[in-house]
Structure formats: structure tokens, C-alpha cells
Write a protein that holds these residues in place. Structure first.
Motif, PDB file in Angstrom:
ATOM      1  N   TYR A 383      35.762  37.416  28.654  1.00  0.00           N
ATOM      2  CA  TYR A 383      36.009  38.857  28.799  1.00  0.00           C
ATOM      3  C   TYR A 383      37.039  39.106  29.889  1.00  0.00           C
ATOM      4  CZ  TYR A 383      32.403  41.130  25.917  1.00  0.00           C
ATOM      5  OH  TYR A 383      31.667  41.614  24.873  1.00  0.00           O
ATOM      6  N   CYS A 384      37.840  40.153  29.701  1.00  0.00           N
ATOM      7  CA  CYS A 384      38.736  40.665  30.740  1.00  0.00           C
ATOM      8  C   CYS A 384      38.482  42.153  30.908  1.00  0.00           C
ATOM      9  CB  CYS A 384      40.208  40.440  30.373  1.00  0.00           C
ATOM     10  SG  CYS A 384      40.716  38.713  30.206  1.00  0.00           S
ATOM     11  N   SER A 385      38.834  42.684  32.061  1.00  0.00           N
ATOM     12  CA  SER A 385      38.739  44.130  32.273  1.00  0.00           C
ATOM     13  C   SER A 385      39.869  44.588  33.186  1.00  0.00           C
ATOM     14  CB  SER A 385      37.386  44.510  32.881  1.00  0.00           C
ATOM     15  OG  SER A 385      37.295  44.081  34.223  1.00  0.00           O
ATOM     16  N   LEU A 386      40.113  45.896  33.154  1.00  0.00           N
ATOM     17  CA  LEU A 386      41.187  46.526  33.925  1.00  0.00           C
ATOM     18  C   LEU A 386      40.599  47.535  34.901  1.00  0.00           C
ATOM     19  CD1 LEU A 386      43.322  47.167  30.762  1.00  0.00           C
ATOM     20  CD2 LEU A 386      44.017  45.601  32.581  1.00  0.00           C
ATOM     21  N   PRO A 387      41.188  47.713  36.084  1.00  0.00           N
ATOM     22  CA  PRO A 387      40.653  48.687  37.039  1.00  0.00           C
ATOM     23  C   PRO A 387      40.865  50.134  36.615  1.00  0.00           C
ATOM     24  CG  PRO A 387      42.667  47.701  37.896  1.00  0.00           C
ATOM     25  CD  PRO A 387      42.312  46.934  36.657  1.00  0.00           C
ATOM     26  N   ARG A 388      41.840  50.375  35.762  1.00  0.00           N
ATOM     27  CA  ARG A 388      42.094  51.717  35.236  1.00  0.00           C
ATOM     28  C   ARG A 388      42.940  51.577  33.984  1.00  0.00           C
ATOM     29  NH1 ARG A 388      45.001  51.514  40.180  1.00  0.00           N
ATOM     30  NH2 ARG A 388      47.253  51.244  39.889  1.00  0.00           N
ATOM     31  N   ARG A 389      43.005  52.651  33.198  1.00  0.00           N
ATOM     32  CA  ARG A 389      43.777  52.613  31.951  1.00  0.00           C
ATOM     33  C   ARG A 389      45.248  52.923  32.187  1.00  0.00           C
ATOM     34  NH1 ARG A 389      40.418  54.130  26.635  1.00  0.00           N
ATOM     35  NH2 ARG A 389      42.519  54.169  25.798  1.00  0.00           N
ATOM     36  N   GLY A 403      35.588  30.261  36.121  1.00  0.00           N
ATOM     37  CA  GLY A 403      35.166  31.362  36.965  1.00  0.00           C
ATOM     38  C   GLY A 403      35.975  32.630  36.769  1.00  0.00           C
ATOM     39  N   LEU A 404      36.011  33.453  37.815  1.00  0.00           N
ATOM     40  CA  LEU A 404      36.744  34.718  37.808  1.00  0.00           C
ATOM     41  C   LEU A 404      38.217  34.456  38.125  1.00  0.00           C
ATOM     42  CD1 LEU A 404      36.746  37.887  37.860  1.00  0.00           C
ATOM     43  CD2 LEU A 404      36.334  37.689  40.326  1.00  0.00           C
ATOM     44  N   ARG A 405      39.112  34.952  37.262  1.00  0.00           N
ATOM     45  CA  ARG A 405      40.554  34.796  37.475  1.00  0.00           C
ATOM     46  C   ARG A 405      41.198  36.176  37.497  1.00  0.00           C
ATOM     47  NH1 ARG A 405      40.144  29.157  38.148  1.00  0.00           N
ATOM     48  NH2 ARG A 405      42.421  29.250  38.461  1.00  0.00           N
ATOM     49  N   VAL A 406      42.177  36.351  38.386  1.00  0.00           N
ATOM     50  CA  VAL A 406      42.841  37.643  38.567  1.00  0.00           C
ATOM     51  C   VAL A 406      44.336  37.453  38.345  1.00  0.00           C
ATOM     52  CG1 VAL A 406      43.207  39.596  40.117  1.00  0.00           C
ATOM     53  CG2 VAL A 406      41.071  38.290  40.237  1.00  0.00           C
ATOM     54  N   ALA A 419      44.835  35.298  42.055  1.00  0.00           N
ATOM     55  CA  ALA A 419      43.598  35.014  42.776  1.00  0.00           C
ATOM     56  C   ALA A 419      42.578  34.398  41.834  1.00  0.00           C
ATOM     57  CB  ALA A 419      43.021  36.287  43.394  1.00  0.00           C
ATOM     58  N   TYR A 420      41.581  33.708  42.423  1.00  0.00           N
ATOM     59  CA  TYR A 420      40.445  33.231  41.631  1.00  0.00           C
ATOM     60  C   TYR A 420      39.236  33.016  42.534  1.00  0.00           C
ATOM     61  CZ  TYR A 420      42.158  28.530  43.102  1.00  0.00           C
ATOM     62  OH  TYR A 420      42.604  27.437  43.817  1.00  0.00           O
ATOM     63  N   PHE A 421      38.073  32.961  41.902  1.00  0.00           N
ATOM     64  CA  PHE A 421      36.807  32.718  42.599  1.00  0.00           C
ATOM     65  C   PHE A 421      35.890  32.004  41.622  1.00  0.00           C
ATOM     66  CE2 PHE A 421      32.439  33.768  43.706  1.00  0.00           C
ATOM     67  CZ  PHE A 421      32.413  33.561  45.084  1.00  0.00           C
ATOM     68  N   ASN A 422      35.321  30.882  42.042  1.00  0.00           N
ATOM     69  CA  ASN A 422      34.497  30.094  41.132  1.00  0.00           C
ATOM     70  C   ASN A 422      33.386  29.419  41.920  1.00  0.00           C
ATOM     71  OD1 ASN A 422      33.561  28.808  38.857  1.00  0.00           O
ATOM     72  ND2 ASN A 422      35.249  27.359  38.677  1.00  0.00           N
ATOM     73  N   ARG A 423      32.122  29.644  41.503  1.00  0.00           N
ATOM     74  CA  ARG A 423      30.964  29.020  42.147  1.00  0.00           C
ATOM     75  C   ARG A 423      30.176  28.232  41.093  1.00  0.00           C
ATOM     76  NH1 ARG A 423      29.278  30.423  47.263  1.00  0.00           N
ATOM     77  NH2 ARG A 423      28.010  28.582  46.882  1.00  0.00           N
ATOM     78  N   PRO A 424      30.578  26.998  40.810  1.00  0.00           N
ATOM     79  CA  PRO A 424      29.866  26.205  39.806  1.00  0.00           C
ATOM     80  C   PRO A 424      28.445  25.874  40.250  1.00  0.00           C
ATOM     81  CG  PRO A 424      32.017  25.249  40.357  1.00  0.00           C
ATOM     82  CD  PRO A 424      31.715  26.275  41.387  1.00  0.00           C
TER      83      PRO A 424
END
Length: 477
Positions: A383-389, A403-406, A419-424
Motif C-alpha cells: 500500500y501507498c498513501s499521500l499526505p494530501r490530494r 518496511g516503510l519507504r518515503v 527516507a525509510y524505516f524498517n523494524r524486522p
């Protein structure tokens, strides 16, 4: 269990095999990787990979971060959606589903319970659970849990990896988001797997992915009324244009002798549903496909410089065509892409968003990495999401093992990772849940723009608040 999940997921989606590309196919390149600033704990291998050696040495237990910082963590499980909402009293809440597949996760959640978790996020560094929603749909919403901010309605349909009877639950969260109030529980969703909201919050869409689409009039959320239904279609996630007159369906495709083929994006004219006409008709405006597709998941609308775009994401890999099932390592990872839909009758892909871990020349060497061999986990997007349309600068994606990729999408033709954040999860730490190793980041993230943070959940480790650092957060301004 793994075989059963693969077979169930096979009902949910299947596309053509990687072997159909041919040796001359020019596969999209990986997106330029993030340049990490101070405070990073960077990946030790190529972009997106957590190699087996990091588990052996203990390095994976420390996690990986680049231009991010963990602010808070809650719980030990997560599902497919995270939502953020501020009610009319000024309370800010998070809502997230706590399971991936029901009843697979019941044993693992025996202590904490199943259902949709409600958190008071007044202090984002100290999430406080105030409720758990356990009505039928909220026990197993699968990918249907959606929030309509305009009306303050949280809704979900009883669903699972293939489908469940589409019991639709609707909650009021506008009055007090910390304690959502059930407005109705009805069988109006027909069958359940994925969903969509009209922007005005008056129509809820439900899809089963195996054969059905239904539109439910929720003008009165206490009396939901199905107003349109269609059988014989295999749609996944659905989002709508700003005026609610075009529906962007992730089209899984059509079953055939070689699997499910012809998938991609389908744009539907739903103006008669939006206008609440009696006996509304829905027509197809266009179909779009891309050769590296896997299983189309959802397409999020946005605009930039006066043009309309979609941020489309594929899930998993092409596992379920005959060739893909027998040789999943060589099957394509669709990842994500930006699609120009300014002319809805002639959509076109303008760029791709991918990690090095998604590339065909890397996949054969990943089979020993924890989690990589399980087809419904692995190195892939979800899944991906956007902060605003309107003119978003960033997109956040849950990319399962990675993990989370930006990504920075200010230049829609040349996205780049920032950016990224990953906690396996280390193997053996959660023995009650099959495939509980590595990351299992499957959720659509939520955005706390004011605090320059992202909220997401990992099925193996729970809910996270992650702050963007080293100037990346300023792109939310």
C-alpha cells in the motif's frame, strides 16, 4: 498454512508470468535511493534488502532508518490500514486493524484481542488505547477499513483474502473519535475484500475481488441501501475522483487457461451513482495495463500543476499464473507507478517507483532472507498513501520486508527515495504466528503533517509513529 494462504491469495489475484516478458524487455529501473543524514542506521545491502547475515549477526534486531526517527510504538500486530482523524472536539485518534487474515491471526492476538484498535493520539509519543471495535466487519475488515473525513464516518466490510459475506459496519467518529459510535451493521456490502468511499461520504463501494462490485448509498448511515451491483468483475481497491464521478478500480483481470490476465487500471464512469439516480448505470471509460504488473492493489488520486494523476501500487508478485506459481522467484514485482489521468479515456504511465530489491536480477539471491520465501510476504509493495490530494510532495509506501519507504514525487516523472524505516522481527520471537520473521509492513500509512510524522503498522510488530528528519519533513509544508 503457507500453502493454504497461497491458494486463497490465488483467488484474490493473478496475472501473466514473468516469462512472457522475453529477454529483450526493458524492465523499469529502481528509483534513486535515499541519501541518509545524521542519525541514520542504514541498510547493509542494496536498497530495500535485509540479508540473512544481518539476522545471524544480530544487526537486523537494531532496525534500519534513514532520515527518520521512531517516536512511539504500540502493540504487537497490525493489518492493512492506518487512519488519522481529529474530531469536532479537537481529539486526535488513530484507527488500525490488528490482523492480516482472519482467523489465522487469532492465536497470535490471544492476549491483545482482535478487531480495530482505537488510539488517543493527543500525545503522539504516548498512544493510549481507548477502544477496540469488535463488531462483525471490524473483527475481520481485511482491506476494507476506510475513513471519510468529511462526514466523520469509519466503515469496513467483513472480508478476508478471497471474500466473506459483506457485512458493512459504519461508525460515527466525528462526535468522539476516542469512542466510535456504531451507527449500523447490515449485509449491504454483498461480499467483502476491498472498498472505496466517494469524497462526499454518501456512497460506500465494496468489492470481493472474485466476482462482485456494489455501491451502497449511506446518505443515512443508519440505513445503508445498495443502489448498484455488478457480478463477474475482479476489482481490488477503489478510489474516486474529487467530484466522485470517476472510479479508479485496481482491476485484477479475467480468469483464463493461463491464470488471470488483462489486469491493470480500469476507470469507470459512476456519475449516475454519484448523482443518486434511480437504476444507475456504470460504464467503462478506459483500461490501462503495464507489462511488469503483479496484482494491482489500489490507485490514489492526486493533482499537480493542474493535472490529475494516480499513485498506483501493485501487491506481491505475479505468483498465481501457472508459470508464476511454479517459479515465483522469476515472477515480476509490480511495485508502484504514477499514472496521468488528466484524460480519463487515455491514461498513461509517466514513471515508476521501485526498490533495488524488486528488480529481477536481484530476486534469485534473496531466497535465503527470512520472510523472502513466503509468497505473501517477500520483497514487494502493498500500500501507498499521500499526505494530501492537491500537490503532495511525498508518498509513503509499506513495502513488506523493506518496511516503510518515503519518496519525493515533486517531479512526477522522476521520483526519488528520501527516507525509510524498517523494524524486522527476529525469527523465533513470535512463535504463535506463521511466517513471523522479518518485517510485514502491509498498511496504508497515515500522515501527521503538523508534526512531520507518518503512522503505519507492521503485522509482525505493531503500530509506529515515525518522524521525518534531516529536512525531509519540511517537504510536508
Amino acid at each position: 498454512m503457507a500453502v493454504a494462504l497461497v491458494l486463497v491469495a490465488g483467488v484474490a489475484g493473478a496475472l501473466t508470468a514473468a516469462s512472457s516478458f522475453g529477454s529483450s524487455y526493458d524492465f523499469p529501473e529502481a528509483t534513486p535511493k535515499a541519501q541518509c543524514g545524521p542519525g541514520a542506521r542504514p541498510e547493509t545491502s542494496y536498497q530495500g534488502r535485509v540479508p540473512a547475515r544481518d539476522y545471524t549477526t544480530g544487526r537486523a534486531a537494531k532496525g534500519y532508518r534513514c532520515n527518520t526517527r521512531e517516536i512511539a510504538h504500540h502493540g504487537t500486530s497490525g493489518g492493512f490500514k492506518v487512519h488519522r482523524y481529529t474530531d469536532r472536539k479537537g481529539n486526535t485518534c488513530a484507527f488500525y486493524d490488528s490482523t492480516l487474515v482472519f482467523p489465522r491471526d487469532v492465536l497470535a492476538n490471544a492476549a491483545s484481542g482482535t478487531g480495530v484498535v482505537v488510539l488517543d493520539m493527543t500525545d503522539p509519543a504516548r498512544p493510549r488505547q481507548t477502544a477496540t471495535l469488535t463488531t462483525p466487519a471490524m473483527e475481520s475488515p481485511h482491506e476494507t477499513l476506510l475513513l471519510n473525513r468529511r462526514r466523520g464516518l469509519l466503515a469496513g466490510v467483513l472480508g478476508t483474502a478471497a471474500t466473506y459475506p459483506g457485512v458493512l459496519d459504519i461508525y460515527d467518529v466525528r462526535t468522539d473519535c476516542r469512542h466510535p459510535r456504531l451507527l449500523s451493521t447490515t449485509p449491504s456490502g454483498l461480499l467483502g475484500h476491498e472498498s472505496g468511499w466517494s469524497p462526499d461520504g454518501r456512497t460506500f463501494w465494496s468489492s470481493s475481488t472474485v466476482a462482485s462490485l456494489v455501491a451502497v448509498d449511506v446518505t443515512n448511515p443508519r440505513l445503508p441501501t445498495p443502489v448498484f451491483s455488478q457480478l463477474g468483475v475482479q476489482y481490488h481497491g477503489m478510489r474516486l475522483s474529487a467530484d466522485g464521478r470517476e472510479l479508479y478500480a485496481a482491476n485484477i483481470g479475467s480468469p483464463g487457461p493461463t491464470g488471470v490476465t488483462g489486469g491493470g487500471l480500469r476507470i469507470l464512469d459512476v456519475s449516475e451513482v454519484q448523482d443518486h439516480e434511480p437504476d444507475p448505470q456504470v460504464g467503462v471509460l478506459s483500461d490501462l495495463t503495464w507489462r511488469e504488473r503483479s496484482i494491482p492493489q489500489v490507485a490514489e488520486p492526486f493533482s499537480r500543476d493542474g493535472r490529475d494523476y494516480l499513485l498506483e501500487v501493485d501487491e506481491f508478485t505475479d505468483l498465481f499464473s501457472f508459470s508464476g506459481l511454479t517459479d515465483p522467484v522469476s515472477s515480476p514485482v509490480g511495485a508502484a507507478r504514477i499514472i496521468d489521468v488528466e484524460d480519463p479515456r487515455h491514461p498513461r504511465v509517466v514513471s515508476d517507483i521501485r526498490l533495488e530489491a524488486h528488480q529481477p536480477d536481484r530476486r534469485a539471491g534473496q531466497t535465503g532472507d527470512p520472510g523472502a520465501s513466503f509468497p505473501a510476504q517477500g520483497y514487494a509493495a502493498h500500500y501507498c498513501s499521500l499526505p494530501r490530494r492537491k500537490a503532495p510532495n511525498l508518498v509513503g509506501c509499506s513495502m513488506i520486508l523493506s518496511g516503510l519507504r518515503v519518496f519525493d514525487i515533486r517531479d512526477v516523472r522522476h521520483p526519488r527515495e528520501v527516507a525509510y524505516f524498517n523494524r524486522p522481527l527476529m525469527p523465533g520471537k513470535k512463535v504463535t504466528l506463521p511466517n513471523a520473521e522479518g518485517a510485514y509492513a502491509m498498511s496504508a500509512p497515515a500522515w501527521d503533517v503538523g508534526r512531520r510524522s507518518i503512522w503505519y503498522s507492521d503485522a509482525n510488530t505493531g503500530f509506529y509513529v515515525v518522524r521525518l528528519t534531516n529536512g525531509v519533513g519540511r517537504l510536508l509544508d
